[in-house]
Scaffold this active site. Structure first.
Site, PDB file in Angstrom:
ATOM      1  N   SER A 263     -78.655 -38.539 -46.938  1.00  0.00           N
ATOM      2  CA  SER A 263     -78.398 -37.137 -47.262  1.00  0.00           C
ATOM      3  C   SER A 263     -77.219 -36.577 -46.469  1.00  0.00           C
ATOM      4  O   SER A 263     -76.141 -37.160 -46.509  1.00  0.00           O
ATOM      5  CB  SER A 263     -79.688 -36.351 -47.017  1.00  0.00           C
ATOM      6  OG  SER A 263     -79.709 -35.233 -47.828  1.00  0.00           O
ATOM      7  N   HIS A 404     -85.813 -37.768 -53.274  1.00  0.00           N
ATOM      8  CA  HIS A 404     -84.847 -37.752 -52.169  1.00  0.00           C
ATOM      9  C   HIS A 404     -85.541 -38.228 -50.888  1.00  0.00           C
ATOM     10  O   HIS A 404     -86.360 -37.506 -50.317  1.00  0.00           O
ATOM     11  CB  HIS A 404     -84.387 -36.295 -52.027  1.00  0.00           C
ATOM     12  CG  HIS A 404     -83.281 -36.078 -51.064  1.00  0.00           C
ATOM     13  ND1 HIS A 404     -81.998 -36.508 -51.301  1.00  0.00           N
ATOM     14  CD2 HIS A 404     -83.258 -35.448 -49.856  1.00  0.00           C
ATOM     15  CE1 HIS A 404     -81.227 -36.140 -50.292  1.00  0.00           C
ATOM     16  NE2 HIS A 404     -81.970 -35.506 -49.392  1.00  0.00           N
TER      17      HIS A 404
HETATM   18  C1  GTR Z   1     -79.828 -30.154 -48.647  1.00  0.00           C
HETATM   19  C2  GTR Z   1     -78.365 -30.117 -48.961  1.00  0.00           C
HETATM   20  C3  GTR Z   1     -77.897 -31.479 -49.352  1.00  0.00           C
HETATM   21  C4  GTR Z   1     -78.442 -32.584 -48.480  1.00  0.00           C
HETATM   22  C5  GTR Z   1     -79.809 -32.305 -47.909  1.00  0.00           C
HETATM   23  C6  GTR Z   1     -80.228 -33.099 -46.667  1.00  0.00           C
HETATM   24  O1  GTR Z   1     -80.350 -28.910 -48.356  1.00  0.00           O
HETATM   25  O2  GTR Z   1     -78.175 -29.209 -50.011  1.00  0.00           O
HETATM   26  O3  GTR Z   1     -76.484 -31.505 -49.400  1.00  0.00           O
HETATM   27  O4  GTR Z   1     -77.563 -32.958 -47.492  1.00  0.00           O
HETATM   28  O5  GTR Z   1     -79.975 -30.984 -47.551  1.00  0.00           O
HETATM   29  O6  GTR Z   1     -79.419 -33.400 -45.803  1.00  0.00           O
HETATM   30  O7  GTR Z   1     -81.418 -33.358 -46.566  1.00  0.00           O
END
Ligand code: GTR
Length: 425
Positions: A263, A404
């Site tokens: 991420s 995710h």
């Molecule tokens: C979210 C963000 C993403 C991603 C994520 C993370 O809120 O919108 O770009 O990086 O966080 O790092 O878990």
């Protein structure tokens, strides 16, 4: 009426601007705008790049500079006199399987903040220096393992009940809370080491005007200029500093260091790998906008949303391209191209539409011509593979089922990919 207006304006004032203006994300492929990507193999003055020499001498430096000045921000040179202190060594960690070390890196060379702590696991049976995966984590090194004698981070943490963070500090109950993402025993059994670092040791993940973390060493008088480092650049810089330590550790094969991140930390691993050719292999897990995903697709998270929600991640110049993605002189396939010819792996998750899996895939595909020009096997996939069907050549990609996250399936692919490139040479 007056009172109503007052309450209304107060509510508006108290609503964070990012939310008030947050546009609805697009998840409809038919609504993806038409766009033309800048060609990684055409120089700024229109010259076709048809040789590795031209790439290395002209185009690569051009692209690198564009990412530095327009996207992530330039970092200072790394300090020459960092102090490395081994604070613990355990030769029978993980029930005898692993050697475990903790190392503190003092950036200024003096025993003072900012300080970054490395947690290192290496296979105990090793007879030669070993390849390692190096990765930042979100809530401290003690969260990646259930071993109870690893130091608990004393640094500032983002609020998170699930990780047992209280008043922005980790607690005893935080131990092992992220262990599902770190199959340490499997990594060890496969003959690799793991180097873990809490990203907040390098730069705490909030917008404080760049007064804390490693910015404090360089930006105490004034905040970074519009083309200077944001937090992602600082994290990437910290990873290179950690690599400086690894080069002094003779149990580690510093020519076989894979940098990996998930991420926001996947955005970081790509940027670290792009800038520092000592990273021999680069992995981005679900990195999305500002990571592997093409900005021009505006699918899921966009520049508008990310720059408002996380104003400290990128350099100020990146704001110029909010809702004007087509004016960016680069797109994220060119970030991947900077890693060429070294092996690179991008992973997506089916339910992680926010990160735009197709945009992540396309970045790899559109970076392939650079990999080919440099004489590698490239990527070899024109269309997105089916879920859970990894593609692995010099460039790798998979989209797995699920959300995710970092899963055992992801790690299996990274280990296979590393075997392909690191073993037997
Ligand atoms: C979210 C963000 C993403 C991603 C994520 C993370 O809120 O919108 O770009 O990086 O966080 O790092 O878990």
């Amino acid at each position: 009426m007056k009172r109503l207006l007052f309450i209304l304006s107060l509510t508006l004032l108290l609503t964070p601007a990012a939310h008030a203006q947050r546009p609805k994300p697009n998840y409809d492929e038919s609504q993806v705008p038409e766009f033309k990507l800048p060609d990684p193999l055409v120089t700024q003055d229109g010259k076709k790049v048809d040789s590795p020499e031209l790439w290395n001498k002209v185009r690569r430096p051009e692209i690198l500079e564009l990412f530095e000045t327009e996207v992530y921000g330039k970092s200072p040179a790394r300090p020459e006199n960092m102090l490395f202190e081994v604070t613990s060594v355990k030769n029978d960690a993980l029930g005898g399987k692993a050697i475990r070390k903790e190392v503190s890196v003092y950036f200024s060379g003096k025993k003072e903040e900012p300080r970054m702590d490395l947690l290192i696991y290496l296979p105990a049976k090793a007879t030669k220096p070993l390849p390692v995966f190096m990765a930042l984590n979100f809530f401290g090194n003690h969260t990646i393992t259930t071993e109870t004698d690893v130091k608990i981070s004393d640094k500032w943490m983002r609020a998170n009940k699930d990780k047992a963070i209280v008043d922005h500090k980790a607690t005893e109950a935080s131990r092992g809370k992220s262990a599902s993402r770190w199959p340490i025993e499997t990594i060890i059994d496969r003959g690799y080491g793991l180097v873990a670092i809490y990203c907040g040791d390098i730069d705490p993940d909030y917008d404080d005007g760049f007064k804390n973390g490693v910015h404090a060493l360089y930006n105490s008088k004034q905040k970074p200029a519009a083309d200077e480092w944001g937090t992602i650049s600082a994290w990437a810089w910290g990873l290179s500093c950690a690599l400086d330590y690894l080069e002094t550790d003779d149990q580690i094969d510093h020519n076989k260091v894979a940098v990996l991140g998930h991420s926001r930390l996947g955005k970081t691993s790509l940027w670290a790998g792009a800038q520092d050719p000592r990273f021999a292999l680069v992995i981005s897990n679900d990195s999305g906008c500002g990571g592997a995903a093409l900005s021009r697709r505006r699918f899921g998270e966009t520049l508008h949303v990310i720059n408002n929600a996380f104003p400290h991640w990128f350099c100020d110049n990146f704001n110029k391209y909010i809702d004007k993605e087509n004016e960016l002189p680069v797109d994220q396939h060119m970030l991947i191209s900077l890693i060429a010819p070294r092996p690179v792996y991008v992973a997506s998750a089916e339910d992680d539409r926010w990160a735009d899996p197709k945009g992540e895939f396309l970045s790899v595909k559109y970076a392939e011509p650079v990999y080919k020009l440099l004489g590698t096997s490239g990527f070899g996939a024109d269309d997105m593979p089916a879920v859970n069907q990894p593609v692995q050549k010099q460039m790798g990609y998979h989209i797995r089922t699920g959300k995710h996250d970092v899963t055992d399936f992801d790690w299996q692919q990274y280990l296979n990919f590393a075997d392909q490139h690191f073993q037997g040479s």
